[in-house]
Structure formats: C-alpha cells, structure tokens
Enzyme design. Structure first.
Site, PDB file in Angstrom:
ATOM      1  N   LYS A  38      12.612  51.754  -8.615  1.00 33.25           N
ATOM      2  CA  LYS A  38      11.821  50.525  -8.674  1.00 33.25           C
ATOM      3  C   LYS A  38      12.819  49.445  -9.082  1.00 33.25           C
ATOM      4  O   LYS A  38      12.995  49.156 -10.269  1.00 33.25           O
ATOM      5  CB  LYS A  38      10.709  50.662  -9.718  1.00 33.25           C
ATOM      6  N   ASP A  52       4.822  51.478 -13.769  1.00 36.73           N
ATOM      7  CA  ASP A  52       5.057  51.989 -12.419  1.00 36.73           C
ATOM      8  C   ASP A  52       6.318  52.850 -12.370  1.00 36.73           C
ATOM      9  O   ASP A  52       6.332  53.927 -11.768  1.00 36.73           O
ATOM     10  CB  ASP A  52       5.187  50.836 -11.425  1.00 36.73           C
ATOM     11  N   GLU A 114      10.784  51.467  -4.124  1.00 34.21           N
ATOM     12  CA  GLU A 114       9.501  50.762  -4.154  1.00 34.21           C
ATOM     13  C   GLU A 114       9.686  49.281  -4.445  1.00 34.21           C
ATOM     14  O   GLU A 114      10.333  48.893  -5.421  1.00 34.21           O
ATOM     15  CB  GLU A 114       8.576  51.363  -5.216  1.00 34.21           C
ATOM     16  N   ALA A 116       7.958  45.261  -4.848  1.00 33.27           N
ATOM     17  CA  ALA A 116       7.006  44.651  -5.782  1.00 33.27           C
ATOM     18  C   ALA A 116       6.118  43.708  -4.983  1.00 33.27           C
ATOM     19  O   ALA A 116       6.636  42.842  -4.263  1.00 33.27           O
ATOM     20  CB  ALA A 116       7.734  43.900  -6.891  1.00 33.27           C
ATOM     21  N   GLY A 117       4.813  43.869  -5.091  1.00 29.46           N
ATOM     22  CA  GLY A 117       3.938  43.030  -4.294  1.00 29.46           C
ATOM     23  C   GLY A 117       4.080  43.342  -2.811  1.00 29.46           C
ATOM     24  O   GLY A 117       4.143  44.492  -2.406  1.00 29.46           O
ATOM     25  N   ASN A 174      -4.882  53.498   1.867  1.00 29.77           N
ATOM     26  CA  ASN A 174      -5.186  53.822   0.479  1.00 29.77           C
ATOM     27  C   ASN A 174      -6.445  53.099   0.012  1.00 29.77           C
ATOM     28  O   ASN A 174      -6.531  51.875   0.093  1.00 29.77           O
ATOM     29  CB  ASN A 174      -4.014  53.431  -0.430  1.00 29.77           C
ATOM     30  N   GLN A 175      -7.403  53.866  -0.483  1.00 28.53           N
ATOM     31  CA  GLN A 175      -8.630  53.280  -1.007  1.00 28.53           C
ATOM     32  C   GLN A 175      -8.462  53.087  -2.511  1.00 28.53           C
ATOM     33  O   GLN A 175      -8.803  53.958  -3.300  1.00 28.53           O
ATOM     34  CB  GLN A 175      -9.829  54.183  -0.708  1.00 28.53           C
ATOM     35  N   PRO A 203      -8.346  58.864  -0.427  1.00 32.97           N
ATOM     36  CA  PRO A 203      -9.613  58.319  -0.924  1.00 32.97           C
ATOM     37  C   PRO A 203      -9.474  57.878  -2.375  1.00 32.97           C
ATOM     38  O   PRO A 203      -8.474  58.167  -3.043  1.00 32.97           O
ATOM     39  CB  PRO A 203     -10.569  59.513  -0.804  1.00 32.97           C
TER      40      PRO A 203
END
Length: 225
Positions: A38, A52, A114, A116-117, A174-175, A203
């Site tokens: 990250k 995160d 990963e 950011a935003g 992604n839910q 889910p």
C-alpha cells in the site's frame, strides 16, 4: 515467476483492500506465495499505521516490515496529495515505484500494489496514482463497488486505464453495502462492456472474512490456474 497487479477502484470505499485481501487468500489457497504494498495511505492510528495496510499484512504470506508494506503513511484521512502537502512531503511516482519494486523483486509468486481511492487520485500537483501504475508497467485489477452509478464509473476507469497504456487484467464485482436494485441486470451490463474477465462476485459478508470472500473468486485469468 512473479506476477504483479495494481489494484484500483471505481471510487473510494468500494472495498479495494477487502478484495485485495481476498485475492491474496485465494492465491495462498492455490499454493502461491504472496505479498502486497500500500504505497500511500492516508488515515493512520496513533502508531502511524494504516488499517488497510495491516489487513494486507494479515492476508499475505510474506513476512515484511510495516514500512515495506506502507512506505508512506499520512496521518489525516484525506486526499493523499493534501495530506502530503500538510506534512511537507513531496510524493513522486518514480520514488514510490522504486519502493514497490523492492517488494516485487523479493520473489513472491503474486504481488498486489493497492492504490488509494480511484484511478486519478492525485499524488501531487503534477502526478496521480495512475502515474505510479504506469511507472510499474503492470496489469490493473478494477474493484467495482456494486451500487448506483457504478457502470459509468467502471467504464470510465477502464477507458482511462487503456488510454494510459496498461492492460485491464480483470475486475471484481464487490457488494460493499446493501444489494443494489436490479443487481443481475447491472452485472450483466458490466460483463458485456468491460474488456476484461470477471474474477468474481463477492456478496456482502457479515461479518467480513477475507478467507470466506476468497471462495467467490477465480484467479485463472491472473495466474493461469
């Protein structure tokens, strides 16, 4: 052979970290060694650590120091370029890419970087996180938060990724919240319009568990298994 992917999202709070952790867990279940970075995180605890980044560390198999996983930790939970300016720091894509490559060269089978935003989140007055992905020259995984407006956000992000010269390696539905109205129809639209394989539908899980979420993913398009 190390496979590296940059994880971005259609917006903030769409579950990039959750999906990244699920991808790491799925890869580990397939017998792969994993690592994650990250590069920039805004929003840290009293120890100067970001939640995160800590979640990524818990899901990956590599044992790395916190500073390797999250080399730039900014205290306030605001846009990275604003937080960096307030802290008197100058974020540069080339510098961040060098830090990422240190982890990429450590030998893990799968490495996730990963963001950011979203795709165009600024690093400074001149660069965005997209410039970091371009510096690395890696494929992109798009996390689509399945909610109203996601089709437009997803298609625009995919278009921007392609225009920046990078391949969209796959996407995850992604839910992160309540199931959206007409979910099947929205998913079908995204499957027809996004130029990349669907890696899975996650889910809403309550409580959230990365290992459970990993069961909804397929890594075949990423790792060939």
């Amino acid at each position: 052979m190390t496979r590296t992917y940059f994880v971005t999202g259609t917006d903030t709070e769409v579950g990039k970290t959750a999906v990244s952790c699920a991808l790491l867990e799925a890869a580990a279940s397939a017998g792969l060694s994993t690592a994650a970075v990250k590069p920039v995180a805004a929003g840290c605890d009293d120890r100067g650590q970001n939640e995160d980044a800590l979640q990524l560390m818990a899901s990956m198999t590599a044992r790395l120091d916190y500073d390797q996983v999250n080399p730039v930790a900014l205290q306030p939970a605001i846009a990275p370029h604003i937080a960096a300016a307030q802290a008197g720091r100058n974020l540069q894509a080339s510098r961040l890419a060098g830090l990422c490559r240190g982890v990429m060269m450590a030998g893990s089978d799968l490495v996730l970087i990963e963001g950011a935003g979203g795709w165009r989140v600024p690093l400074s007055s001149r660069e965005t996180l997209a410039d970091l992905a371009r510096e690395l020259g890696v494929g992109v995984i798009l996390v689509v938060g399945m909610r109203l407006g996601c089709i437009n956000h997803a298609l625009l992000t995919a278009e921007a990724v392609r225009r920046d010269g990078l391949p969209l390696a796959g996407w995850v539905a992604n839910q992160a919240g309540e199931t959206m109205s007409c979910y099947p129809e929205n998913l079908d639209t995204l499957r027809r319009w996004l130029p990349a394989p669907l890696l899975g539908e996650i889910p809403r899980l309550d409580p959230w568990n990365a290992r459970s979420a990993a069961e909804f993913l397929s890594l075949q398009a990423l790792i060939g298994k």
